[in-house]
Enzyme design. Sequence first.
Site, PDB file in Angstrom:
ATOM      1  N   HIS A 182     170.016  36.457  76.967  1.00 34.93           N
ATOM      2  CA  HIS A 182     171.069  35.903  76.068  1.00 34.93           C
ATOM      3  C   HIS A 182     171.822  34.661  76.755  1.00 34.93           C
ATOM      4  O   HIS A 182     171.766  33.462  76.364  1.00 34.93           O
ATOM      5  CB  HIS A 182     172.136  36.461  75.506  1.00 34.93           C
ATOM      6  CG  HIS A 182     171.805  37.569  74.526  1.00 34.93           C
ATOM      7  ND1 HIS A 182     170.689  37.169  73.352  1.00 34.93           N
ATOM      8  CD2 HIS A 182     171.860  38.818  74.498  1.00 34.93           C
ATOM      9  CE1 HIS A 182     170.972  38.315  72.474  1.00 34.93           C
ATOM     10  NE2 HIS A 182     171.435  39.491  73.039  1.00 34.93           N
ATOM     11  N   GLU A 236     171.389  41.022  78.744  1.00 37.73           N
ATOM     12  CA  GLU A 236     172.526  40.086  78.338  1.00 37.73           C
ATOM     13  C   GLU A 236     172.254  38.839  79.062  1.00 37.73           C
ATOM     14  O   GLU A 236     172.621  37.554  78.598  1.00 37.73           O
ATOM     15  CB  GLU A 236     173.769  40.589  78.953  1.00 37.73           C
ATOM     16  CG  GLU A 236     174.353  41.899  78.077  1.00 37.73           C
ATOM     17  CD  GLU A 236     174.251  41.731  76.520  1.00 37.73           C
ATOM     18  OE1 GLU A 236     174.520  40.692  76.036  1.00 37.73           O
ATOM     19  OE2 GLU A 236     174.023  42.515  75.785  1.00 37.73           O
TER      20      GLU A 236
HETATM   21 ZN   LIG Z   1     171.314  41.403  72.435  1.00 39.30          ZN
END
Ligand SMILES: [Zn+2]
Length: 686
Positions: free
Chosen positions: A478, A475
């Site tokens: 991202h 995450e």
């Molecule tokens: Zn992802």
Amino acid sequence: MSSVTSLNPLLQDWTGPYGLPPFAEITAAHFLPAFEQAIAQHRAELDAIAAQTDAPSFANTLASFDRSGRLLTRLESLFYSLAASATSPELQATQRALAGPLAAHNSWTYMHEGLFKRVDALFQQRQALGLDSQALRLLERVHLDFVRAGAKLAAAEQKRYAQVMERLAELNTQFAQNVLADETGYQLLLQGEADIAGLPDFLLAAAAQAASDRGLPAGSRVITLSRSLIVPFLTFSERRDLREQAWRAWVGRGENAGATDNRAVAQEILTLRNEQARLHGHACYADYALADTMAGSRAAVAGLLSQVWEPAKTAAAAEQAALEAMMQSLGHALPLQAWDWRFYAEKVRKAQYDLDEAEVKPYFPLDAMVQALFDCAGRLFGLRFEARPEVAAYHPDVLVYEVQDADGRLRGIFLHDNFARSIKRSGAWMNALRLQARNGLDCLPIILNNNNFAKGAAGQPTLLSFDDTRTLFHEFGHGLHGLLSDVEFERLSGTQVLRDFVELPSQLFEHWMADPAVLKKHARHYQTGEAIPDALLAKLKAAALFNQGYETVRYTASALVDLAAHSLTEAEGPAVVDFEAKTMAAYGLPAAVGMNHRMTHFQHLFSGSSYAAGYYVYLWAEVLEADGFEAFVEAGDIFDAGVAKRLRDCIYSTGNSREPGEAFRAFRGRDAVVGPMLKSRGLLPA
Ligand SMILES: [Zn+2]
């Protein structure tokens, strides 16, 4: 300014720190009137762009379009963030009420005849406009957005298309709320010593914390359907009957008769998507969805999935044989069931690799792993993360960080929301409260990461599993994609790339968490401070390929069902439970692996459309990412400054401002090859 406006904090300028929303002042009741006003304002802005008497130019049409609707975007980002991470019955009701009108507004925008006329006129003469590459990319991208949303359809078709989109938005919302209701509604109460047989201390502590979060009497322990409870429970509980009970509840989400039943919801979504595709002239939804991806076609996706499916099943069969041998050696009765796999896998893992999950976790306290994230981001990209504990977010557990570039300049804001709550959707995700963009507005990104880790009991640290740690890094990858974005236009910012490219920055970042030097530095025993021992590291490395057959089958099965469901050409969507069973029987899914993402709770597919006919994207991105990481391996240093700079310039900061294949080639010097992905999953023929 009307009294509604002046009293509604959502409609004021957000003058708090970093332009964060005034979370404490906001109530659910503020949203509907604020959205009403924001939609009206956006409509007025778009009408004004369309009504200009000047001939269309990039500046007066495309750049203005990209700047328009910022109030609405701001509200949507905040609203969906709260609806996912800190929802309430009132917010859920608002979400249901908003789904239709927001979809209608979206259709209105992209079917705006006057607006599309200007965009289309510019598009037709795009090579003659003298645009730089990013402006040209915006023009092509926005034009495609219009076309894919129905701008070219005849009037009667447009009307029907808008109805379909509105209904789909309502169904997506309903689907997600039903899953959450089934998750919140379930708990397995553990009573007495017999119920906790085999459970390690960290799980007992997490189960106690979950019970206390749910307001149960002191001393209670519950297993909920949060991944960080259910997965370790299935891994460690010696009570086969309880494992079966918990498993059935987990895979039965959305399939319980009554108000939260998702069977009809999913079926209707498939029916309407099919109609949506046919209005565009496609035979099935997958053809429509895949037309705007790197893969480009069903054949390309099926080709990739077939490269892993059979080898993965072979690997899983060998794993299954080892698990069955373990069962027999313990005198346990065959057959191996889906609720048994993780339990015996853990026993085999221990026997073959002497690796004990409970021995690993004390070296992975959450706080230290967060420092590892920041350290890696610093060494790769020069970023610095400074905690701002005085800045409040929407929940006391959410931590706010100021992110600075190497030269000390403010780069963006990062919000870290790591813990499971009953009012939070399951899974892990990144979203933005504000996207980076310039175009005369100079917006710094405000990026969130959400995880669902079981919080350590009072006074105890939160300990992560190796998998949890991977999710944390994923995450954050991202997050970096959002934070490092350095583009002119909001439409091209951060993670708004083609969806089979979007998992590249996240999956790539996982590599740094598995690096021995990074682990030696950050993975320290939470009680003694001792660095993770070499012997344990060696065991982790040796065990890395273990159970990969299972994991690959699990994932690929879901991707195959997704592709099959969206490849149907019949007008009526299938009864999903039956369809899933038949599809998996045809592909030969091993019963002992079982379906993990059943269609009735498969949020990727049905809580929205961005991953519909798109669950394969993780594997697609894995090809890019495994090959991309090889660039660091070839350079002999996983923090190599030259490779890291190319990675930032070509991948993490470019958003959608370049065609993704071209961006990858600029980074790697060539197209990606499949070999490193197959190797990393242990699927290359020996
Ligand atoms: Zn992802």
